[in-house]
Scaffold this motif. Structure first.
Motif, mmCIF file in Angstrom:
data_model
loop_
_atom_site.group_PDB
_atom_site.id
_atom_site.type_symbol
_atom_site.label_atom_id
_atom_site.label_comp_id
_atom_site.label_asym_id
_atom_site.label_seq_id
_atom_site.Cartn_x
_atom_site.Cartn_y
_atom_site.Cartn_z
ATOM 1 N N PHE A 1 0.830 -1.215 0.000
ATOM 2 C CA PHE A 1 0.000 0.000 0.000
ATOM 3 C C PHE A 1 0.860 1.258 0.000
ATOM 4 O O PHE A 1 1.931 1.285 0.611
ATOM 5 N N THR B 1 0.651 4.079 1.834
ATOM 6 C CA THR B 1 -0.139 4.473 3.010
ATOM 7 C C THR B 1 -0.365 5.978 3.084
ATOM 8 O O THR B 1 -1.291 6.433 3.735
ATOM 9 N N ARG B 2 0.509 6.742 2.432
ATOM 10 C CA ARG B 2 0.306 8.200 2.459
ATOM 11 C C ARG B 2 -0.905 8.576 1.616
ATOM 12 O O ARG B 2 -1.660 9.468 1.971
ATOM 13 N N ALA B 3 -1.053 7.891 0.506
ATOM 14 C CA ALA B 3 -2.200 8.181 -0.355
ATOM 15 C C ALA B 3 -3.393 7.318 0.024
ATOM 16 O O ALA B 3 -4.497 7.541 -0.474
ATOM 17 N N GLY B 4 -3.156 6.324 0.877
ATOM 18 C CA GLY B 4 -4.233 5.414 1.270
ATOM 19 C C GLY B 4 -4.705 4.547 0.118
ATOM 20 O O GLY B 4 -5.880 4.206 0.030
ATOM 21 N N TYR C 1 4.567 4.462 6.154
ATOM 22 C CA TYR C 1 4.506 3.113 6.716
ATOM 23 C C TYR C 1 4.610 2.017 5.660
ATOM 24 O O TYR C 1 5.252 1.000 5.877
#
Lengths: 437, 348
Positions: free
Chosen positions: B81, B83-86, B316
């Motif tokens: 993933f 994770t910053r952009a989800g 992450y």
């Protein structure tokens, strides 16, 4: 059979334990969902102060608690700003946060991106617990402005708390020994004085703490800017000039780096092993303690400038943000912020801590007046406030800070040429900002 | 009030355990009896042994699964993933790592560190253990002395080293000055040690930096005590008659060492080599405490890079990607060691 059974059992344990239902970490946050408070019964403040200043902020919190009914405020000291930032980042993942924490603008923008902080505008505008127009006009405009985040809907996501400006500390004993009467006003003078000090006393004049805020202030004073919209400007001449200066200082042994995370520069300065160091104005009381009664042996001044007619320094120090927990925690946190930044407390905090008062009216307060008259340099930092400019509050700037420090260290170590380092820094900083967006 | 409820809970739980102890023991006994009888009914004894082994291993495996495998699988999961952009990124983070110079820089630093620490730690530990083994008297005392650094907190010891290695006015530099040697920047010197030793003849970016060498020296000092104790145990287990027989047969000390002692000590060397390699790839404390997190890439190993991605950049997904790569590297290295060194191990 047993092997199969054991295999299935192991797989079941693994799948149960791996937490798939939780999904990937939520750095985007979820609109409307709050975080659990670390302490359900108190509004916790994660703070960075130590020793006397920690005691003072604790006293102020105690007085605040006894002056009202309701949820108390508790202050917890968690190390420096970076330590607090790391702990908050992890706590966001755990969805458990304190009521408030101190931090730089770059940190708050990261928290706001994860929707972990609340905008303070509704509290400021609240007729019951908000601030009046006159109240707001009493704050130094730059201090408020740096807490408004244009990238994040233009809301005020933090509030000025413990502010300071970058200052140059000079050791008069070393300067006198080198035959220098007054500290430098321009960067050319600064370099010339460093050479003179080295030649006449053998002392490497400048103890360098490689810190992004200090470097940002130096870029400002070289006539530069750090960003335009979301693009960094590190490839511009002011940054290159700064890197050239650092390279020259290192090459000619006019300056030496200290270990990061220490205050060795201050210690060396007090032992006459440095003529200059650049730090926040909040270092004044600690430096004064090292010199004791010898107040005539050192001083503080505006950092050297490319153009002394239009001086600039950097405004730094911490702000405070309120986390999205419960309404009671948020409200208590705001009320404490309002109390802490009130004119009286602002003056008391400034006098007790070495930070700057964040209100203009503080200058005319009798205690402040008396303080200004005690020593000729007590006013120096306050006088720099009108020229102090905040650092960018872009999302991703926290990562840029590390890149800036790295680039400066590489230049001083002779690993990169100034222009090459500036160009690489611009490229990396832009990439970091873009990735964070 | 809550404390009283807690205390009451403990009292009730203790009373319940006492009251239910006998029935519980009876149930457990009957379960074990049934298991025993089932195992006895098995045709193949080996299969029942396996079942018993699995049963006994289950609690340990459960803990390992929850705290070891599960985080690993979760790391593997979030590494897919952004994770910053989800958003789901697929192998995007792995492609990024492949093109990331800091990732490769981290691998380079990790390898320098492993090469610098593992052989030196093993040699030093063996040398000290051999001397201690020979002296006989006071062995316990010296063993404690050499083991002390290992039981000292790495962070506390690193703090002392930081003071000793201060770049401008540290004790080591004061000593260097007194000896007429040039002072060094030590922990903040990013230039390569080869560059400094050859007076600039070799480029500053070649080889490990002086700062990294300081970290290596610290860890050799810190970890040797553990090796000394393990080697001493290994040496003590070697039957003296074998050495004596070799001497009677005319073997020289060097031959006794290489033909008798070292082959019999090979399981110990094998164990220490594997443990040291895994530790070298997971090193964090000394890097963190000595350099105050890696502000510079020359002392940024993979673990520090993971840390900075997780806690400074809040990246992450990418941090997990680097962690997975590191895990694969450690497993791969351990397997290679197992195969290569395993052939040399003598288990008699």
């Amino acid at each position: 059979m047993y092997r199969k059974l054991a295999g299935f059992t192991l797989l079941a344990v693994v799948i149960t334990g791996c937490g798939v239902p939780g999904g990937p970490p939520d750095t985007q946050g979820t609109e409307g969902t709050g975080f659990r408070p670390v302490d359900a019964n108190a509004a916790l403040l994660w703070d960075r102060q130590t020793l006397e200043t920690a005691e003072l902020i604790g006293q102020i919190a105690d007085e605040f608690n006894s002056s009202r009914n309701g949820m108390p405020v508790k202050v917890e000291h968690l190390g420096g700003y970076t330590d607090i930032n790391r702990k908050v980042s992890v706590s966001i993942q755990a969805r458990t946060l304190p009521a408030m924490a101190v931090g730089y603008e770059s940190m708050t923008s990261e928290y706001a991106r994860a929707r972990a902080v609340v905008p303070l505008d509704p509290y400021i505008e609240d007729p019951e617990i908000g601030m009046s127009e006159e109240d707001l006009a009493d704050f130094f405009p730059g201090m408020l402005q740096s807490n408004i985040y244009p990238q994040l809907d233009g809301g005020m996501y933090s509030f000025p708390f413990t502010k300071s400006v970058l200052m140059m500390y000079f050791n008069k004993r070393v300067l006198r020994a080198a035959g220098i009467e007054s500290p430098p006003k321009t960067w050319d003078e600064f370099l010339a004085q460093c050479r003179q000090i080295k030649e006449r006393t053998g002392v490497s004049a400048y103890a360098v703490d490689i810190d992004c805020s200090t470097l940002d202030g130096m870029i400002y004073s070289m006539g530069g800017e750090l960003v335009r919209d979301t693009e960094s400007l590190f490839d511009q001449p002011p940054t290159i000039r700064l890197f050239e200066l650092l390279a020259t200082l290192a090459k000619e042994d006019l300056a030496y780096r200290i270990q990061p995370g220490t205050y060795d520069d201050r210690e060396e300065f007090a032992r006459d092993r440095a003529a200059f160091f650049f730090r926040s104005s909040s270092h004044r009381p600690y430096t004064a303690a090292l010199f004791g009664a010898n107040t005539d042996d050192w001083g503080m001044a505006m950092i050297p400038q490319a153009n002394p007619e239009a001086p600039v320094t950097v405004l730094y120090g911490g702000n405070i943000c309120v986390f999205r927990t419960t309404q009671e925690h948020e409200r208590t946190a705001w009320e404490f912020i309002k109390h802490f930044t009130s004119p009286e407390i602002s003056v008391r905090w400034a006098l007790g801590s070495g930070y700057l008062p964040i209100r203009k009216s503080a200058a005319s307060h009798p205690d402040m007046q008396a303080f200004f008259e005690q020593w000729e340099f007590n006013r120096a930092a306050f006088d720099c406030l009108p020229y102090a400019r905040p650092e960018p509050n872009l999302v991703g700037w926290q990562e840029v800070r590390t890149l800036v420090e790295r680039a400066a260290a590489e230049v001083m170590n002779g690993l990169k040429e100034p222009a090459q380092a500036a160009e690489a820094l611009k490229r990396q900083a832009d990439a970091a900002i873009a990735a964070a967006r | 009030m809550n404390e009283w409820f807690g205390l009451l809970g403990i009292v009730i739980a203790s009373a319940s355990i006492l009251a239910l102890r006998q029935p519980l023991v009876a149930i457990l006994d009957s379960v074990l009896e049934r298991l025993d009888s089932r195992f006895e009914r098995q045709v193949w004894c080996r299969q029942s042994d396996t079942a018993m082994a699995v049963t006994l291993l289950f609690p340990g495996l459960g803990i390992l699964a929850v705290f070891g495998f599960a985080p690993l699988i979760y790391a593997l999961y979030i590494s897919l993933f952004d994770t910053r952009a989800g958003a789901f990124a697929g192998p995007g983070n792995y492609v990024r790592a492949w093109h990331d110079p800091e990732f490769w820089g981290g691998i380079r630093v990790t390898i320098y560190y492993a090469i610098g620490t593992i052989p030196a730690t093993l040699l030093l530990s063996f040398g000290v253990a051999w001397l201690l083994f020979r002296i006989g008297r006071g062995r316990g005392f010296f063993r404690t002395v050499y083991f002390l650094p290992y039981v000292t907190s790495a962070v506390a010891a690193a703090t002392v080293w930081r003071v000793l290695l201060r770049p401008h006015s540290g004790y080591v530099n004061a000593l260097m000055e007194a000896l007429g040697l040039p002072t060094q920047l030590w922990l903040i010197e990013q230039r390569g040690v080869l560059h400094l030793l050859t007076n600039g003849w070799i480029g500053p970016e070649v080889g490990p930096s002086l700062a990294l060498c300081c970290i290596i020296a610290f860890d050799i000092w810190h970890a040797s005590g553990f090796g000394v104790v393990i080697f001493l145990a290994g040496l003590t287990a070697i039957p003296r008659e074998l050495e004596e027989a070799a001497i009677v047969d005319g073997a020289r000390p060097w031959q006794v060492m290489t033909r008798v002692v070292l082959p019999l000590l090979s399981p110990t060397v094998f164990f220490l080599a594997i443990v040291s390699a895994i530790k070298a790839f997971q090193a964090f404390n000394s890097f963190y405490a000595l350099t105050n997190t890696a502000r510079s890439t020359d002392t940024q190993n993979l673990v520090i890079y993971i840390y900075s991605q997780l806690y400074e950049s809040q990246n992450y997904g990418y941090g997990a990607t680097v962690a997975v790569c590191l895990c694969v590297a450690i497993v791969g290295l351990t397997l290679v060691q197992w195969r290569v060194l395993g052939r040399w191990v003598h288990y008699e």
